[in-house]
Design an enzyme around this catalytic site. Sequence first.
Site, PDB file in Angstrom:
ATOM      1  N   ARG A  35       0.803  -1.217   0.000  1.00  0.00           N
ATOM      2  CA  ARG A  35       0.000   0.000   0.000  1.00  0.00           C
ATOM      3  C   ARG A  35       0.840   1.274   0.000  1.00  0.00           C
ATOM      4  O   ARG A  35       0.661   2.140  -0.842  1.00  0.00           O
ATOM      5  CB  ARG A  35      -0.938   0.017   1.205  1.00  0.00           C
ATOM      6  N   HIS A  81      -7.983  -4.151  -7.854  1.00  0.00           N
ATOM      7  CA  HIS A  81      -7.773  -3.426  -6.597  1.00  0.00           C
ATOM      8  C   HIS A  81      -9.107  -3.253  -5.878  1.00  0.00           C
ATOM      9  O   HIS A  81      -9.761  -2.205  -6.001  1.00  0.00           O
ATOM     10  CB  HIS A  81      -7.143  -2.057  -6.899  1.00  0.00           C
ATOM     11  N   TYR A 126     -17.270  12.912 -14.637  1.00  0.00           N
ATOM     12  CA  TYR A 126     -17.172  14.089 -15.508  1.00  0.00           C
ATOM     13  C   TYR A 126     -15.846  14.154 -16.267  1.00  0.00           C
ATOM     14  O   TYR A 126     -15.768  14.766 -17.326  1.00  0.00           O
ATOM     15  CB  TYR A 126     -17.325  15.371 -14.694  1.00  0.00           C
TER      16      TYR A 126
END
Length: 752
Positions: A35, A81, A126
Amino acid sequence: MSGQGPAFEGIERQPMRTFTEKAYLEYSMYVILDRALPAIGDGLKPVQRRIIYAMSELGLSAVSKHKKSARTVGDVIGKFHPHGDSACYEAMVLMAQPFAYRYPVVDGQGNWGSQDDPKSFAAMRYTESKLTRYAEVLLRELGDGTVDWQPNFDGTLEEPTVLPARLPNVLLNGTTGIAVGMATDIPPHNLREVAAACIHLLDEPDASSRALMKFVKGPDLPTGAEIITPRAEIAAIYDKGTGSFRARATYRIEDDCIVIETLPWQASGSKVLEQIAEQMRAKKLPMVDDLRDESDHENPTRLVIVPKGRKIDVEQLMAHLFATTDLERNYRVNLNVIGLDGRPRVMGLRDILSQWLQFRIATVRRRLEWRLDKVERRLHILDGLLAAFLNLDEVIRIIRREDEPQPVLMKRFSLSEIQADAILETKLRHLAKLEEMKIRGEQAELAAERDQLQSVLGSESVLRKLVGTELAADAERFGDARRSKIVEREAAQAIDETSLIANEPVTVVLSSGGWVRAAKGHEIDPRSLQYKAGDVFQAVARGQSLQLATFLDSTGRSYSLAAHTLPSARGLGDPLAGRLNPPDGAKFTGMMMGEPASRWLLASDAAYGFVARLEDLITDRKAGKTVLNVPEGALALPPVPVTDPKGLLCIAVVDGDGENGRLLVFPVAEVPEMPRGKGNKLFNIPAALAKERAEVVAGLAVVPPGGKLLVWNGERSREYSAAEIKEYMGARAQRGAVLTRGWRAVTRLEVS
């Protein structure tokens, strides 16, 4: 039921301590390795690697059209993931921001945030995205057998364990991360410089970090700015792998204005302007007249500071702003990465580049071996095809007559199974005479390539030279000029606050309710000011704006505030209790201003007091400090200035009925000088009267030689001449004499 209870099959029993230690260790290793920390090979954390790989699988190369970011995020979290979509999208946004990444990997279309507010990016539904050209550095050799693959989280797909980076991305883009018990802070660097250092290290494997600094001058920030850390400190960072460096904004003078052109990495222009404006509101920047933000697409950073006049020292002003705003920032460096052995370690510059070159050489070797295997397999097939063309009629006869032509072909022409299959899969149109020439031509080309690959793989020096050549080519293709100049400069110093403020006469006014304010000049009449309902004038002090106003409360504690920080007398002022922390029930009785060596008489209404120097009363503690020990039940009186050591101390004491007011006068020199304490007895108030507070000191005054005393009785006053004052002369701690009838109810004393 006795014992440990029922035992169930398949249930493992272990002590809580053992279980928690094992569970936390596994969690910490997951955070460290999967991570927070980057791998040295490609310089990526797992989420970044999976985003880039998923985009390549979607065909989002630099030459393709943009696709909705939500499509990419969906593929990433659905296939590789399984974590939150917002966290995944934020990681993707970071790789697309040119002010965050030195060499962006994602090409974004839409609102991807700004340097002022990196978190202001639009939602993933968007925005649109694809990979940049730089992503080729990470992906170009992925299909060439260069890396190992692992199953994804549900075992349905495979993903690369690391990307075959052609350049040391771990230094180029840098990264930050917080793991369990460790963290990483790697600043970005210049591609051409790092590639040149790698090439030098290939030629000189024993080169030190200092030698590599001939090429890697220091970090290279995406936003430019100047790195002002001395070269020796930067060298220490690259030796140890830890340290810090400072970056400073750059500016130029344009039409008598200061134009800031670049900001330090991760600094916000709007925040810088807010920090400067806050100082202007606090009257700490009187030399600045105006601020403007003229940033636009052509000039991402253009902050304009307008000084007050041409006489302003621009260098001094900017040094102050560097020291007090984000125009100069400090960055921590911790080169902590996961090495080739899979373990996290803090490395210096040489160690990082050496390990990356080991990774790169191994990657190139795997690529060449994969290609050599492919070439040899093709040559093997071509040998079989050529044998078939040389015996084409026989091959056709076998295929036409035999039910199982493959084994017959293999036996007749000594072919392998692969060669026989290739012959059987050959199309009829490829049986022309010209095809034989093509096979022989391809054989020649592949044989030459095979020999060349074998020569490279057979020589370590040739292999290292090939790696260096490819590094130089990639540096030429993807590299650019350094953005952050490295300039050794002295540390910025904030301008002393007092040098920013004009030293001018001020009058500080204190009301009985504890409200304070300051007016310019000494001509103001404090009693003419407007006060809050129920509040009246109590004390006044005249001094300079750079002096401290020191207040005394009824418990004998002193407090100090800079006069220039007090509110204007045009208003009602501010309550002192809002800026100080006096004890509950305490009231402010008076205040002092003047030179530190000036002397003041401090006394309680129980008739004990002493003379103190103002410098002993000054404090910067909001809770103040005790200077006058007030007897139980008594109150501290307003402090009295001692302007002349030959003056006379006048003490007025009144009884509860106001019918027996007394006045005692003696030389102030008889009063001891001390920094703090209870003081000596100034007037003889019998113990019984003092305990019941039947007699208290009503007023104090120190009259200089030849001066006059003003005795107040409510709103009336009477002036006593020097000769009349001497009628009340006595020794310290005596009872004094009764005042003239009608003036025995004394309320205060003043020097006329």
